[in-house]
Design a protein around this motif. Structure first.
Motif, PDB file in Angstrom:
ATOM      1  N   GLU A  53       0.827  -1.741   0.073  1.00 36.82           N
ATOM      2  CA  GLU A  53      -0.058   0.055  -0.077  1.00 36.82           C
ATOM      3  C   GLU A  53       0.794   1.083   0.205  1.00 36.82           C
ATOM      4  OE1 GLU A  53       0.966  -0.741   3.736  1.00 36.82           O
ATOM      5  OE2 GLU A  53       0.276  -2.164   2.857  1.00 36.82           O
ATOM      6  N   ASP A  85       1.491  13.966   2.682  1.00 38.05           N
ATOM      7  CA  ASP A  85       2.569  12.895   2.468  1.00 38.05           C
ATOM      8  C   ASP A  85       3.592  12.814   4.243  1.00 38.05           C
ATOM      9  OD1 ASP A  85       0.945  12.283   0.462  1.00 38.05           O
ATOM     10  OD2 ASP A  85       2.217  12.607  -1.133  1.00 38.05           O
ATOM     11  N   TYR A 127      -0.768  15.357   9.224  1.00 37.80           N
ATOM     12  CA  TYR A 127      -1.648  14.593   9.546  1.00 37.80           C
ATOM     13  C   TYR A 127      -0.579  14.819  10.708  1.00 37.80           C
ATOM     14  CZ  TYR A 127      -3.578  13.372   4.969  1.00 37.80           C
ATOM     15  OH  TYR A 127      -5.082  12.523   4.222  1.00 37.80           O
ATOM     16  N   LEU A 172      -4.593   4.733   9.100  1.00 41.05           N
ATOM     17  CA  LEU A 172      -4.919   6.214   8.613  1.00 41.05           C
ATOM     18  C   LEU A 172      -4.236   6.061   6.423  1.00 41.05           C
ATOM     19  CD1 LEU A 172      -5.100   8.936   8.012  1.00 41.05           C
ATOM     20  CD2 LEU A 172      -2.504   9.263   9.296  1.00 41.05           C
ATOM     21  N   GLN A 174      -3.992   3.097   5.593  1.00 41.46           N
ATOM     22  CA  GLN A 174      -4.406   2.242   4.708  1.00 41.46           C
ATOM     23  C   GLN A 174      -6.255   2.725   3.462  1.00 41.46           C
ATOM     24  OE1 GLN A 174      -4.242  -1.621   6.104  1.00 41.46           O
ATOM     25  NE2 GLN A 174      -2.071  -1.677   6.267  1.00 41.46           N
ATOM     26  N   HIS A 175      -6.817   3.539   4.582  1.00 43.13           N
ATOM     27  CA  HIS A 175      -7.865   3.494   4.404  1.00 43.13           C
ATOM     28  C   HIS A 175      -8.057   5.059   4.943  1.00 43.13           C
ATOM     29  CE1 HIS A 175      -8.701  -0.715   5.494  1.00 43.13           C
ATOM     30  NE2 HIS A 175      -8.131  -0.255   5.783  1.00 43.13           N
ATOM     31  N   GLY A 176      -7.463   6.087   4.828  1.00 41.39           N
ATOM     32  CA  GLY A 176      -7.681   7.112   4.877  1.00 41.39           C
ATOM     33  C   GLY A 176      -8.121   8.293   6.522  1.00 41.39           C
ATOM     34  N   LEU A 177      -8.247   9.357   6.066  1.00 41.87           N
ATOM     35  CA  LEU A 177      -8.042  10.241   7.474  1.00 41.87           C
ATOM     36  C   LEU A 177      -9.677   9.952   7.913  1.00 41.87           C
ATOM     37  CD1 LEU A 177      -7.791  12.155   9.940  1.00 41.87           C
ATOM     38  CD2 LEU A 177      -8.174  13.846   8.421  1.00 41.87           C
ATOM     39  N   ASP A 179     -11.991   7.256   8.033  1.00 42.93           N
ATOM     40  CA  ASP A 179     -11.969   6.098   9.079  1.00 42.93           C
ATOM     41  C   ASP A 179     -11.430   5.928   9.789  1.00 42.93           C
ATOM     42  OD1 ASP A 179     -13.893   5.351   6.852  1.00 42.93           O
ATOM     43  OD2 ASP A 179     -12.657   4.249   5.605  1.00 42.93           O
TER      44      ASP A 179
END
Length: 186
Positions: A53, A85, A127, A172, A174-177, A179
């Protein structure tokens, strides 16, 4: 993806609340059999993980907390990574122990490591994985609280929190903020 765990260098600070970020990225490296090596030019210990990923560049700045931005800025430029990133794992006074929050951007809330990173990146739009350490008891200054040696039970509990923070970093990516916030924000 550049994942930076904030902390202070050296054995004097190893078992303090301020080093929870270092523990989280060390946990990530251990999970995938990666080891850190000193990159004095980047002012950090650096490890890499190649996953399907994402490629992770893990970093533990070797500067003191207040100068963390020196390492983050150098690493971001070298690896050609933009703020979107970058994930920074750090201690958070405004969250109780065993609480975790993820977010994108925001202020530094008096955290000198974040202030330094913002100055070196020219933005706060990265992030953050905020690991709760709670406020100092009584009238103890915050600086004394974050740098106080932890008792064995406190150290064990905070190391568990660091492992959860490492889980949150992976989730984070793999699934985004959104989720990740739904799963980990407490």
């Amino acid at each position: 993806m550049l994942v930076v765990g904030l902390g202070n260098p050296g054995l004097t600070y190893e078992a303090t609340r301020h080093n929870v970020g270092h523990w989280a990225v060390a946990d990530l490296a251990d999970r995938y059999g990666s080891s850190f090596s000193l990159n004095s030019r980047m002012k950090a210990e650096v490890a890499t993980i190649n996953r399907p990923e994402a490629k992770y560049v893990l970093a533990k700045p070797t500067t003191f907390m207040n100068n963390s931005g020196e390492a983050v800025g150098a690493l971001a430029r070298f690896h050609k990574v933009g703020p979107a990133d970058i994930i920074v794992v750090h201690d958070e006074l405004d969250l109780d122990p065993s609480r975790l929050r993820l977010k994108l951007g925001g202020g530094d809330n008096g955290h000198n490591g974040l202030k330094s990173i913002r100055a070196h990146l020219g933005t706060g739009d990265f992030y953050r994985v905020r690991v709760g350490i709670g406020r100092a008891p009584g009238r103890m200054p915050s600086a004394d609280w974050v740098l106080a040696k932890l008792r064995p039970k406190e150290l064990d509990e905070l190391r568990v929190d660091a492992a959860v923070a490492a889980d949150a970093v992976e989730y984070l990516v793999q699934h985004g903020l959104a989720d990740a916030q739904n799963r980990f924000n407490s």
